[in-house]
Design a protein around this motif. Structure first.
Motif, PDB file in Angstrom:
ATOM      1  N   ALA A  50       5.965   0.662  -1.633  1.00  0.00           N
ATOM      2  CA  ALA A  50       5.363   1.688  -0.772  1.00  0.00           C
ATOM      3  C   ALA A  50       4.068   2.221  -1.392  1.00  0.00           C
ATOM      4  N   ARG A  51       4.038   2.304  -2.729  1.00  0.00           N
ATOM      5  CA  ARG A  51       2.830   2.822  -3.387  1.00  0.00           C
ATOM      6  C   ARG A  51       1.626   1.894  -3.184  1.00  0.00           C
ATOM      7  N   GLN A  52       1.923   0.624  -2.830  1.00  0.00           N
ATOM      8  CA  GLN A  52       0.816  -0.281  -2.459  1.00  0.00           C
ATOM      9  C   GLN A  52       0.459  -0.114  -0.984  1.00  0.00           C
ATOM     10  N   GLY A  53       1.116   0.834  -0.326  1.00  0.00           N
ATOM     11  CA  GLY A  53       0.829   1.086   1.088  1.00  0.00           C
ATOM     12  C   GLY A  53       1.560   0.153   2.029  1.00  0.00           C
ATOM     13  N   ILE A  54       2.554  -0.557   1.508  1.00  0.00           N
ATOM     14  CA  ILE A  54       3.265  -1.550   2.328  1.00  0.00           C
ATOM     15  C   ILE A  54       4.549  -0.933   2.887  1.00  0.00           C
TER      16      ILE A  54
END
Ligand code: 2NE
Length: 275
Positions: free
Chosen positions: A89-93
């Protein structure tokens, strides 16, 4: 029934009693909407219940009496899925890991009963549809919202509902996003029974106890059989896996294993060549 709680979870509760596991989504402030973390925890809990040989039936429910589950948490929905707080999620996924849970419930070789009070909506209703049986309280309300909130579940969500209530009704439910009372859901065959809210757990536990009186292998084979045709190769694999398990339990298969370990020729002649 004296539920015993175990495990450390933020979004769910896992309890067992008398051969029954109860798995509860515990986000009542969002009508038990799920986020990625909820689904990771549900997957873990369903795995624990599957592996526990003391457990014969699983009850799946939501905390409180206002909702079973309202589907994906729209407040953390990103541009490509639901955003948790893990490294991905921290990669925006984003994730759509509810799909993994749907398959898990379907392939789990023990009966899963959805115990529904209040809202069973969107991806929450798809989960209810994936369960083997559904017991609803008289305050339950069912529906899909996808086309209203910019979503759809093109897998089990649409197809399995059509298998359950018929094509015309499934199209109506998905296309129009209407809400249906527990009695309407019962009349269309989407659920198994409706009981007063105050009796919901008592009735569900009673169904679970009735299941526990039955042969676990027969229930396992029936669940596999009912899914086999529509699951294609995966359904055949599950059924063949069960056939392999039953063969392993025979003296004939054990003779093959023992002969290998004892470095001798297997004596299969002593077993009948069945007509
Ligand atoms: C369920 C429904 C109709 C209930 O309405 P109402 O008026 O009885 O309650 P209210 O006030 O809307 O909900 C109470 C609180 O729960 C939150 C609400 O926002 C509210 O909190 P506050 O904003 O007041 O703080 N809440 C309810 N549902 C939520 C949700 N899904 N996500 C985040 N917060 C939620 C009404 O609440 C409703 O329509 N909810 C949305 C249902 C929905 O559209 N779900 C998503 C469908 S898409 C999906 O699940 C999906 C998929 O299609 C494919 C793959 C994966 C997921």
């Amino acid at each position: 029934i004296d539920w015993q709680r175990s495990g450390e979870y933020s979004d769910i509760i896992y309890e067992t009693a008398e051969g029954i596991a109860k798995i509860t989504i515990n986000r009542p402030e969002r009508h038990n909407a799920f986020r990625p973390q909820t689904l990771f925890e549900l997957q873990q809990a369903f795995n624990i219940a599957r592996d526990d040989s003391e457990v014969g039936v699983i009850i799946f429910t939501g905390a409180g009496d206002q909702a079973f589950c309202s589907g994906g948490d729209q407040k953390i929905r990103g541009d490509d899925g639901y955003i948790g707080d893990d490294a991905v999620a921290r990669q925006g996924i984003g994730r759509l890991n509810v799909l993994d849970l749907q398959v898990q419930i379907r392939r789990l070789p023990k009966p899963v009963i959805a115990m529904v009070a209040g809202w069973s909506i969107g991806g929450g209703n798809v989960l209810q549809v994936c369960c083997d049986l559904t017991i609803a309280a008289d305050n339950a309300k069912f529906g899909q919202t996808g086309p209203r909130v910019g979503s759809f579940d093109g897998g089990y969500g649409s197809w399995l509902l059509a298998e359950t209530v018929g094509l015309k009704k499934a199209r109506e439910i998905w296309y129009l996003c209407r809400q249906y009372s527990a009695q309407e859901a019962l009349d269309m065959g989407m659920i198994n029974t409706v009981v007063p809210l105050a009796d919901l757990e008592k009735e569900t536990v009673s169904w679970a106890r009735e299941l526990l009186e039955k042969s676990p292998l027969a229930l396992r084979m029936l669940k596999g059989a009912i899914n086999a045709v529509s699951d294609g190769a995966a359904g055949m694999q599950q059924f063949a896996g069960d056939a392999t398990m039953l063969y392993y339990m025979s003296e004939e298969a054990q003779e093959g294993r023992d002969a290998f370990k004892e470095k001798r020729r297997p004596e299969f002649d002593k077993f009948p060549r069945r007509p």
